[in-house]
Motif scaffolding. Structure first.
Motif, mmCIF file in Angstrom:
data_model
loop_
_atom_site.group_PDB
_atom_site.id
_atom_site.type_symbol
_atom_site.label_atom_id
_atom_site.label_comp_id
_atom_site.label_asym_id
_atom_site.label_seq_id
_atom_site.Cartn_x
_atom_site.Cartn_y
_atom_site.Cartn_z
ATOM 1 N N VAL A 137 22.486 32.318 73.164
ATOM 2 C CA VAL A 137 22.518 33.694 73.681
ATOM 3 C C VAL A 137 23.943 34.217 73.686
ATOM 4 O O VAL A 137 24.886 33.528 74.099
ATOM 5 N N THR A 193 24.238 33.264 81.962
ATOM 6 C CA THR A 193 24.016 34.688 81.688
ATOM 7 C C THR A 193 24.929 35.557 82.537
ATOM 8 O O THR A 193 25.393 36.609 82.084
ATOM 9 N N THR A 210 10.428 31.076 75.960
ATOM 10 C CA THR A 210 10.769 32.499 75.910
ATOM 11 C C THR A 210 9.566 33.332 76.357
ATOM 12 O O THR A 210 8.419 32.963 76.085
ATOM 13 N N PRO A 211 9.791 34.431 77.049
ATOM 14 C CA PRO A 211 11.100 34.900 77.507
ATOM 15 C C PRO A 211 11.584 34.113 78.720
ATOM 16 O O PRO A 211 10.790 33.730 79.565
ATOM 17 N N VAL A 215 17.678 35.311 80.872
ATOM 18 C CA VAL A 215 18.062 36.121 79.709
ATOM 19 C C VAL A 215 17.434 37.506 79.806
ATOM 20 O O VAL A 215 18.045 38.509 79.410
ATOM 21 N N GLU A 216 16.226 37.584 80.334
ATOM 22 C CA GLU A 216 15.615 38.899 80.569
ATOM 23 C C GLU A 216 16.484 39.720 81.516
ATOM 24 O O GLU A 216 16.682 40.921 81.311
ATOM 25 N N SER A 219 19.412 41.033 79.659
ATOM 26 C CA SER A 219 19.064 42.107 78.719
ATOM 27 C C SER A 219 18.900 43.458 79.403
ATOM 28 O O SER A 219 18.909 44.499 78.735
ATOM 29 N N VAL A 224 21.563 42.140 74.270
ATOM 30 C CA VAL A 224 21.571 40.706 74.006
ATOM 31 C C VAL A 224 21.486 40.426 72.512
ATOM 32 O O VAL A 224 20.782 41.108 71.768
ATOM 33 N N THR A 253 11.689 40.579 71.962
ATOM 34 C CA THR A 253 12.092 39.710 73.063
ATOM 35 C C THR A 253 13.531 40.050 73.426
ATOM 36 O O THR A 253 14.407 40.079 72.556
ATOM 37 N N TYR A 254 13.789 40.318 74.663
ATOM 38 C CA TYR A 254 15.125 40.731 75.154
ATOM 39 C C TYR A 254 15.622 41.981 74.425
ATOM 40 O O TYR A 254 16.827 42.227 74.327
ATOM 41 N N ASN A 255 14.693 42.754 73.869
ATOM 42 C CA ASN A 255 15.010 43.993 73.151
ATOM 43 C C ASN A 255 15.741 43.752 71.828
ATOM 44 O O ASN A 255 16.360 44.688 71.283
#
Length: 332
Positions: A137, A193, A210-211, A215-216, A219, A224, A253-255
């Motif tokens: 990440v 993160t 994931t997700p 990390v979400e 984001s 990310v 995922t995570y945009n």
């Protein structure tokens, strides 16, 4: 006469004492902790998960409730430092069940990598659960577009001996790199993160389904980026370490805008071998026949048909009995 009465009284007291001792022994056996000798159910089970910002912790909470509801055994799912520590806790009988990575527990049984000189011989498998994706990440504007770009950067690689740390070592290895080529930081997922958000670290290895919650959360504040692993390096990694498999972090995922190629290991549930066959059978049945009650996104991957995929250690006899009854080969 008095002497005769005294003898009779003493004899009666001895008989009574023996009777009470026998009753006490039976009661102790009845209310024991349910070890492997009698098959009695324990009153409580402890199932170690992982950090609160990862996948193990929330998923473990749901699975603990299923075990409780289906078997009547009160089960808690405390947070922990995840795979490596969980294996050692099982080995030391400080817990009954635990989430672990398939690669980490295989290393523990073989006594290699972080388990060099301290092989574990009393931990067995219940079944695999879902793929755990190795996510490298970073931020979209970090300039890190490949694993080679990590050279000279400040990178979180997890705690020494953790599954994430070993994954990072092995991925760097197939790229001709070592930990000496990066400024390695030993942070958990939340710290990783947070460090990326604050600009204190450039990237982080995160091995989780994931997700991933941490990390979400990242984001929501920054764009990310997930660093890809080139296909030829994926192949080299799988050839060297067969417990890896190619995986993809899907677009959205995570945009993130495009699919990202990476690798995964499997999450699995392990158990101390001293837990009785009957109890482990009941636990295994409870989990794999009630996956519809799991609301976590990873619940869709947990099936009895795939439960023996990637298992590199011996199944507990209770789990083996359940899968054989379901027509699923333990040699799969």
């Amino acid at each position: 006469m008095k002497n005769k009465n005294l003898v009779v009284s003493i004899a009666m007291l001895l008989v009574l004492a023996l009777f009470l001792a026998a009753c006490g022994g039976n009661e102790e056996g009845k209310n024991g902790d349910g070890g492997s000798d009698g098959g009695d159910k324990p009153k409580f089970l402890s199932m170690l998960t992982g950090g609160t910002s990862g996948t193990y912790y929330p998923l473990g909470g749901e699975m603990a409730k299923i075990i409780d509801d289906e078997t009547g055994i009160q089960t808690d799912a405390p947070s922990s430092n995840a795979s490596a520590d969980n294996v050692m806790a099982l080995s030391n009988e400080e817990a009954d069940l635990a989430f672990v990575q398939t690669d980490v527990v295989a290393n523990a049984i073989e006594g290699i990598n972080s388990f060099e000189g301290k092989a574990v011989d009393n931990v067995q498998a219940i079944g695999s659960l879902y793929p755990e994706t190795i996510q490298i990440v970073t931020t979209k504007d970090s300039g890190i577009a490949s694993v080679e770009d990590l050279a000279g950067k400040t990178v979180s690689v997890g705690a020494p001996g953790s599954g994430t740390y070993v994954n990072a070592e092995q991925i760097l290895e197939v790229h001709g790199m070592t930990m000496d080529d990066i400024d390695a930081q030993n942070l958990d997922f939340g710290e990783s993160t947070g460090g990326i958000q604050d600009g204190n670290i450039d990237a982080a290895f995160i091995t989780a389904g994931t997700p991933t919650g941490a990390v979400e959360g990242l984001s929501a504040t920054v764009d990310v980026g997930i660093v890809p692993i080139a296909k030829d390096k994926v192949q080299a990694l799988v050839e060297e370490y067969p417990y890896y498999a190619e995986d993809t972090v899907k677009a959205g995922t995570y945009n993130i805008e495009e699919d990202v190629t990476t690798v995964a290991v499997l999450a699995m549930l392990a158990v101390r071998d001293s837990l009785s066959e009957e109890v482990v059978y009941d636990i295994t049945k409870a989990i794999y026949e009630n996956t519809d009650k799991i609301s976590h996104a990873k619940g869709e991957f947990i099936t009895k048909e795939s439960a023996l995929d990637g298992i590199g250690i011996d199944l507990h006899p209770g789990a083996k009995k359940y899968f054989e009854e379901e027509g699923i080969s333990a040699s799969k």
